[in-house]
Enzyme design. Structure first.
Site, PDB file in Angstrom:
ATOM      1  N   ARG A 162      -2.192 -10.481  -5.681  1.00 37.77           N
ATOM      2  CA  ARG A 162      -2.178  -9.018  -5.811  1.00 37.77           C
ATOM      3  C   ARG A 162      -1.297  -8.402  -4.739  1.00 37.77           C
ATOM      4  O   ARG A 162      -0.800  -7.294  -4.914  1.00 37.77           O
ATOM      5  CB  ARG A 162      -3.600  -8.465  -5.634  1.00 37.77           C
ATOM      6  CG  ARG A 162      -4.501  -8.657  -6.824  1.00 37.77           C
ATOM      7  CD  ARG A 162      -5.793  -7.905  -6.619  1.00 37.77           C
ATOM      8  NE  ARG A 162      -5.506  -6.568  -6.150  1.00 37.77           N
ATOM      9  CZ  ARG A 162      -6.328  -5.815  -5.437  1.00 37.77           C
ATOM     10  NH1 ARG A 162      -7.522  -6.246  -5.132  1.00 37.77           N
ATOM     11  NH2 ARG A 162      -5.985  -4.610  -5.055  1.00 37.77           N
ATOM     12  N   ASN A 187       0.809  -1.220   0.000  1.00 37.49           N
ATOM     13  CA  ASN A 187       0.000   0.000   0.000  1.00 37.49           C
ATOM     14  C   ASN A 187       0.843   1.272   0.000  1.00 37.49           C
ATOM     15  O   ASN A 187       0.309   2.361  -0.225  1.00 37.49           O
ATOM     16  CB  ASN A 187      -1.012  -0.027   1.156  1.00 37.49           C
ATOM     17  CG  ASN A 187      -2.135  -1.018   0.852  1.00 37.49           C
ATOM     18  OD1 ASN A 187      -2.295  -1.464  -0.295  1.00 37.49           O
ATOM     19  ND2 ASN A 187      -2.898  -1.399   1.866  1.00 37.49           N
ATOM     20  N   ARG A 232     -17.587   1.819  -2.113  1.00 40.64           N
ATOM     21  CA  ARG A 232     -16.282   2.442  -1.827  1.00 40.64           C
ATOM     22  C   ARG A 232     -16.275   3.837  -2.453  1.00 40.64           C
ATOM     23  O   ARG A 232     -15.756   4.039  -3.551  1.00 40.64           O
ATOM     24  CB  ARG A 232     -15.141   1.567  -2.350  1.00 40.64           C
ATOM     25  CG  ARG A 232     -15.035   0.247  -1.614  1.00 40.64           C
ATOM     26  CD  ARG A 232     -13.843  -0.575  -2.048  1.00 40.64           C
ATOM     27  NE  ARG A 232     -12.583  -0.048  -1.546  1.00 40.64           N
ATOM     28  CZ  ARG A 232     -11.411  -0.672  -1.686  1.00 40.64           C
ATOM     29  NH1 ARG A 232     -11.360  -1.837  -2.300  1.00 40.64           N
ATOM     30  NH2 ARG A 232     -10.315  -0.138  -1.217  1.00 40.64           N
TER      31      ARG A 232
HETATM   32  C1  EPZ Z   1      -6.866   1.628   1.681  1.00 35.94           C
HETATM   33  O1  EPZ Z   1      -8.066   1.612   0.915  1.00 35.94           O
HETATM   34  C2  EPZ Z   1      -6.174   0.300   1.442  1.00 35.94           C
HETATM   35  N1  EPZ Z   1      -5.884   0.185   0.030  1.00 35.94           N
HETATM   36  C3  EPZ Z   1      -7.057  -0.848   1.919  1.00 35.94           C
HETATM   37  O2  EPZ Z   1      -6.279  -2.024   1.840  1.00 35.94           O
HETATM   38  C4  EPZ Z   1      -7.429  -0.633   3.397  1.00 35.94           C
HETATM   39  O3  EPZ Z   1      -8.389  -1.589   3.776  1.00 35.94           O
HETATM   40  C5  EPZ Z   1      -8.008   0.770   3.621  1.00 35.94           C
HETATM   41  O4  EPZ Z   1      -7.118   1.776   3.082  1.00 35.94           O
HETATM   42  C6  EPZ Z   1      -8.206   1.101   5.096  1.00 35.94           C
HETATM   43  O5  EPZ Z   1      -6.990   0.975   5.786  1.00 35.94           O
HETATM   44  C7  EPZ Z   1      -4.814   0.791  -0.463  1.00 35.94           C
HETATM   45  O6  EPZ Z   1      -4.030   1.426   0.224  1.00 35.94           O
HETATM   46  C8  EPZ Z   1      -4.569   0.602  -1.919  1.00 35.94           C
HETATM   47  P1  EPZ Z   1     -10.090   4.390   2.805  1.00 35.94           P
HETATM   48  P2  EPZ Z   1      -8.869   2.957   0.666  1.00 35.94           P
HETATM   49  O7  EPZ Z   1     -10.284   5.483   1.846  1.00 35.94           O
HETATM   50  O8  EPZ Z   1      -7.891   4.069   0.583  1.00 35.94           O
HETATM   51  C9  EPZ Z   1     -14.698   5.544   3.510  1.00 35.94           C
HETATM   52  C10 EPZ Z   1      -5.701  -4.184   1.178  1.00 35.94           C
HETATM   53  O9  EPZ Z   1      -6.205  -5.265   1.552  1.00 35.94           O
HETATM   54  N2  EPZ Z   1     -14.488   6.579   2.467  1.00 35.94           N
HETATM   55  O10 EPZ Z   1      -9.152   4.615   3.969  1.00 35.94           O
HETATM   56  O11 EPZ Z   1      -9.795   2.730  -0.449  1.00 35.94           O
HETATM   57  C11 EPZ Z   1     -14.679   4.138   2.939  1.00 35.94           C
HETATM   58  O12 EPZ Z   1     -15.926   3.760   2.407  1.00 35.94           O
HETATM   59  C12 EPZ Z   1      -6.592  -3.013   0.845  1.00 35.94           C
HETATM   60  O13 EPZ Z   1      -4.484  -4.008   1.031  1.00 35.94           O
HETATM   61  C13 EPZ Z   1     -15.480   7.515   2.211  1.00 35.94           C
HETATM   62  O14 EPZ Z   1     -16.549   7.508   2.810  1.00 35.94           O
HETATM   63  O15 EPZ Z   1      -9.666   3.061   2.035  1.00 35.94           O
HETATM   64  C14 EPZ Z   1     -14.246   3.318   4.154  1.00 35.94           C
HETATM   65  O16 EPZ Z   1     -15.373   3.050   4.933  1.00 35.94           O
HETATM   66  C15 EPZ Z   1      -8.010  -3.396   0.782  1.00 35.94           C
HETATM   67  N3  EPZ Z   1     -15.251   8.464   1.230  1.00 35.94           N
HETATM   68  C16 EPZ Z   1     -13.331   4.285   4.934  1.00 35.94           C
HETATM   69  O17 EPZ Z   1     -13.612   5.586   4.422  1.00 35.94           O
HETATM   70  C17 EPZ Z   1     -14.078   8.526   0.544  1.00 35.94           C
HETATM   71  O18 EPZ Z   1     -13.924   9.418  -0.311  1.00 35.94           O
HETATM   72  C18 EPZ Z   1     -11.837   4.028   4.753  1.00 35.94           C
HETATM   73  O19 EPZ Z   1     -11.514   3.957   3.365  1.00 35.94           O
HETATM   74  C19 EPZ Z   1     -13.074   7.580   0.808  1.00 35.94           C
HETATM   75  C20 EPZ Z   1     -13.302   6.607   1.784  1.00 35.94           C
END
Ligand code: EPZ
Length: 427
Positions: free
Chosen positions: A397, A23, A122
């Site tokens: 992945r 990540n 997401r």
């Molecule tokens: C990152 O995803 C990671 N992916 C994920 O890891 C990880 O689960 C996640 O962060 C949380 O730690 C990468 O780094 C590529 P978020 P990301 O934006 O950035 C909500 C793995 O297994 N949200 O922190 O997509 C969202 O719905 C992967 O390696 C909004 O509401 O996660 C979630 O509930 C899977 N609006 C929370 O925030 C937004 O605009 C956290 O999502 C963005 C997010």
């Protein structure tokens, strides 16, 4: 198509070396677009998400040259086609980091809506909120997210939710904006800090990464750099849990123990012994697995990306454990697969109640997503008999050399090629 075939139960023992952080690297590769020089990046994990990002850069006209298995040289100074198509974006979430990177570089970006693991909705509203605060206009048209600005001007941005992706994307867009950008309620994960360190090594001025307020003074130009990616917190955590789950004894090398504290804490509560050294950690267990309650939270809380692996271990704990998912709406889909192996788990929304059983049994299962796949591997190592895991492309992945690494720890695991369903059977 391939599957993993695993015979269990098998205690893991020996040493394993952790690769560079997925990540972090998936943000740092797009970030090279902001540089006007050549970037040499070391400790790159050899995983399919990285290959997909190289392909996107290559399509854009960047020069990507592998110096050795884990070191790459990227020259993005000349880009001919700054667009990320659906075909290239669909396999991974991190393709959306090209939005921030291209916006920061060209003041315009056009990137297909991203793919990645399916945990329900997401949204990317916080990314868009950040880009617009910097002065960009964004539209979504035929599945493409388009952003453009005449000028990017630093701004004060408060994220409504703590988001890793939004923090990274807006940081990428702001790094060359005019003036000061302040990100509040920012994510604090180790990969946020690694990206900030990478950008600073190119001449950016980012302070506070790793806290919830990040200050970015825009600069006109970023130069080339040499940089080594941090070790993968989640890969390390996965081997830690696998060692504890199998009653094994494993030295996990090339880690930053500080990044693993929340995992270490829960493993100790589950009955494991954890010894920390400078850049390695040893995990063993001789007694029973104790029941544990946990809730996933943004860093420094217990990582959501370790939730499935920990749940797999708790299926054989003595007593009832409660696991609450505090980040994603729908991250318990894999539980059905664990049930096929005999696990007793009830899920109600974001809460799983796990009644520990004496022994899991091998079964055919599938990897529902990346970390769910890792959970299946752990369950297979604990189970009596043979487990076959399908859809292993998810696991690949994010886990470098996963078969070789588990085999090096004594696991009986092999990769089997599945017949192509489209091919007629031989008579
Ligand atoms: C990152 O995803 C990671 N992916 C994920 O890891 C990880 O689960 C996640 O962060 C949380 O730690 C990468 O780094 C590529 P978020 P990301 O934006 O950035 C909500 C793995 O297994 N949200 O922190 O997509 C969202 O719905 C992967 O390696 C909004 O509401 O996660 C979630 O509930 C899977 N609006 C929370 O925030 C937004 O605009 C956290 O999502 C963005 C997010």
């Amino acid at each position: 198509m391939e599957k993993f075939v695993i015979s269990g139960p098998q205690r893991l023992h020996g040493e394993v070396t952790i690769s560079g952080a997925k990540n972090a690297v998936v943000a740092i590769i797009p970030a090279t677009l902001l540089s006007s020089g050549v970037c040499v990046i070391e400790n790159i994990p050899n995983i399919s998400d990285v290959t997909a990002l190289f392909k996107i850069l290559d399509h854009m006209g960047a020069k990507v040259r592998l110096i050795n298995k884990n070191t790459v040289e990227i020259d993005s100074s000349e880009i001919t086609d700054p667009v990320v198509s659906y075909e290239n974006a669909k396999s991974l979430r991190a393709s959306y980091y090209f939005l921030g990177a291209l916006l920061g570089r060209n003041k315009r970006a056009s990137v297909s809506m991203p793919g990645g693991c399916n945990f329900g909705v997401r949204p990317i509203d916080q990314h868009i909120k950040g880009f617009e605060a910097l002065g960009a206009q964004t539209t979504i048209d035929s599945g493409m997210i388009n952003a453009r600005a005449d000028h990017l001007i630093g701004a004060h941005i408060y994220f409504d939710v703590v988001s890793v992706g939004a923090t990274i994307n807006v940081m990428l867009a702001a790094v060359k904006a005019k003036g000061l950008t302040v990100l509040e309620n920012a994510a604090k994960e180790p990969h946020i800090v690694d990206l900030a360190n990478f950008l600073n090594s190119m001449g950016a001025d980012i302070r506070g990464a790793g806290t919830d307020v990040i200050k970015i003074h825009g600069v006109d130009m970023l130069h080339g750099t040499s940089y080594s990616i941090i070790p993968d917190q989640i890969e390390a955590g996965t081997y830690m849990v696998a060692a504890a789950a199998t009653g094994g004894d494993v030295l996990i090398k090339n880690v930053i123990p500080k990044h693993l504290e929340s995992i270490t804490d829960k493993l100790i509560k589950a009955g494991a012994t954890v010894e920390e050294f400078d850049d390695s950690i040893r995990v063993s267990r001789t007694g029973p697995i104790h029941r544990v309650n946990l809730k996933t939270l943004p860093h420094p809380g217990f990582p959501t990306d370790m939730q499935p692996q920990f749940t797999a271990m708790l299926t054989m704990a003595s007593g009832t454990s409660i696991v609450t998912e505090g980040v994603w709406d729908n991250r318990f889909r894999y539980v059905d697969e664990l049930r096929r192996m005999g696990a007793e788990i009830q899920v109600d929304g974001k809460v799983a109640v796990i009644e520990g059983i004496e022994q899991l049994t091998g079964a055919p299962v599938k990897a529902c997503d990346l970390r769910a796949g890792a959970a299946m591997l752990i369950a297979a190592l604990m189970a009596q008999g043979t487990t076959e895991i399908e859809d292993i492309h998810y696991i690949e992945r994010g886990y470098e050399n996963v078969v070789e690494k588990f085999r090096g720890l004594g696991a009986i695991i092999r990769r089997q090629v599945l017949p192509d369903p489209a091919m007629p059977k031989a008579l």
